[in-house]
Scaffold this active site. Sequence first.
Site, mmCIF file in Angstrom:
data_model
loop_
_atom_site.group_PDB
_atom_site.id
_atom_site.type_symbol
_atom_site.label_atom_id
_atom_site.label_comp_id
_atom_site.label_asym_id
_atom_site.label_seq_id
_atom_site.Cartn_x
_atom_site.Cartn_y
_atom_site.Cartn_z
ATOM 1 C CG ASN A 23 40.512 44.556 33.663
ATOM 2 O OD1 ASN A 23 40.117 45.481 34.328
ATOM 3 N ND2 ASN A 23 38.763 43.385 33.983
ATOM 4 N NE ARG A 93 40.368 46.391 45.426
ATOM 5 C CZ ARG A 93 41.906 45.979 45.148
ATOM 6 N NH1 ARG A 93 42.343 45.886 43.864
ATOM 7 N NH2 ARG A 93 42.221 45.548 45.990
ATOM 8 C CB CYS A 117 36.612 46.364 46.100
ATOM 9 S SG CYS A 117 35.670 44.678 45.345
ATOM 10 N NE ARG A 122 40.014 42.597 43.854
ATOM 11 C CZ ARG A 122 39.411 43.299 43.441
ATOM 12 N NH1 ARG A 122 37.985 43.852 43.392
ATOM 13 N NH2 ARG A 122 39.119 43.743 42.053
ATOM 14 C CG ASP A 307 36.196 40.323 36.115
ATOM 15 O OD1 ASP A 307 37.088 40.674 35.657
ATOM 16 O OD2 ASP A 307 36.044 40.121 36.970
ATOM 17 N NE ARG A 399 35.251 51.283 38.596
ATOM 18 C CZ ARG A 399 35.893 50.237 39.268
ATOM 19 N NH1 ARG A 399 34.686 50.735 40.837
ATOM 20 N NH2 ARG A 399 37.101 49.925 39.807
#
Length: 426
Positions: A23, A93, A117, A122, A307, A399
């Site tokens: 990120n 996204r 999602c 979102r 997360d 991912r």
Amino acid sequence: MDKHVIVGGKVLNGEVKISGAKNSALPILVACLLSEEPISIANIPHLQDVTTIMELLGRMGSHLTIKDHMIIEVDTSKVTDCVAPYELVRTMRASILVLGPLLARFNQAKVALPGGCAIGSRPVDLHVQGMCRLGAEIEMREGYIYASAPQGLRGAEIYFEKVTVTGTENLMMAAALARGTTILNNAALEPEVVDLANFLNSMGARIEGAGTSRIEIEGVEKLSGCHYSVIPDRIETATYLVAGAITGGRVTVKNTDPRLLPSVLEKLEATGASLDIKPRSITLDMRGNRPKAVDIDTRPFPGFPTDLQAQFMALNTIAEGTAVICEHIFENRFMHAEELRRMGADIRVQGNQAVCHGVNHLTGAPVRATDLRASASLVLAGLVAHGETIVDRIYHIDRGYECIEEKLSQLGADIHRIVQKKTSSK
Ligand code: EPZ
């Protein structure tokens, strides 16, 4: 679709190296659109999402070269196509992050609306509102954001109604080349926002206050090339520490930075883990003990990260006692609970709250990943469940976790991947 097969019961011991932060890498790669000069970025993790963003930049006309050790050289001097197409945006996204840089450098952008999602709707309304405050004209039609700033962007004072990580990042990038000064109020404090600000400043931007809720950006004419290295991934760091905690083992994570996850380390100590914290590594030792249940309240940084909610739910399923988990960031981030229940977990979900009573053991079962962090929680549960767990749809995990089966095997886990042949569509 590939699957993970895990035989539980192994106590994890050993050390793993942490990769660069997904990120951080995503906004930093996109920020290369702000300069015509070549840029090189180190510590980029080898992940599907990084491949996707590189493909998106490539389609726009950027030239990307992967050097050894995943150093990536980016040249956006020949970018001609200011479009982020739906078939790429819907798979990731974070592609919305190209909106700010395209407007700032090319005064135009056509970006597919990311849509929702698995974990929530979102929306990107705060991104769009902020761009309008900087003078962009925006129209939404046929599932796309059409944005233009014929006179260029101009600085403005912006207040985010909600703390948004990529919203803060998008506006910071747009403001970097705007005329005048921009103030972002109620900005996100995440370490990845600070990493992006540091990267932009190394390109010659003038950004102050990143890491606080008020960020001031003085627009400049141009941004230059630079070399930069991405911070370690705090979510990956904590995921491997939880792998040690859930199996009662002793795990050292290296190439990381404990300052990135203060609230998480506190929670791990509350489970009964003993932590040896050094500037670039963390060692967690459970000494064979069963973890104690810990309550979780997800909040924007420096609060407990959403997360990591799924990973700590997995830990709580076999912990001693009862834990209450509240998800305050996303409206639908408990899908892993259903799959953990199939493994024998005792979890009751009520709205944004999950009550988790620790059971003596889980039992391996075929389960299905629904999103990136949920898939990590199912792998963690498989490590400690009796028998075999098969996690399906692990493209989700690819991912965000680099070489997860290799890293877990290094720690003594019994995990391997079944590669499903792609059946021809006819
Ligand atoms: C970033 O997503 C991360 N992704 C997410 O990580 C992370 O879960 C999230 O921040 C929260 O920390 C990246 O950085 C690429 P938000 P982001 O905007 O920026 C609402 C992972 O697993 N909101 O901070 O999309 C939103 O609905 C991913 O690596 C609006 O209402 O999250 C949410 O409730 C998953 N309007 C809240 O704000 C907007 O315009 C926080 O979202 C934007 C957001």
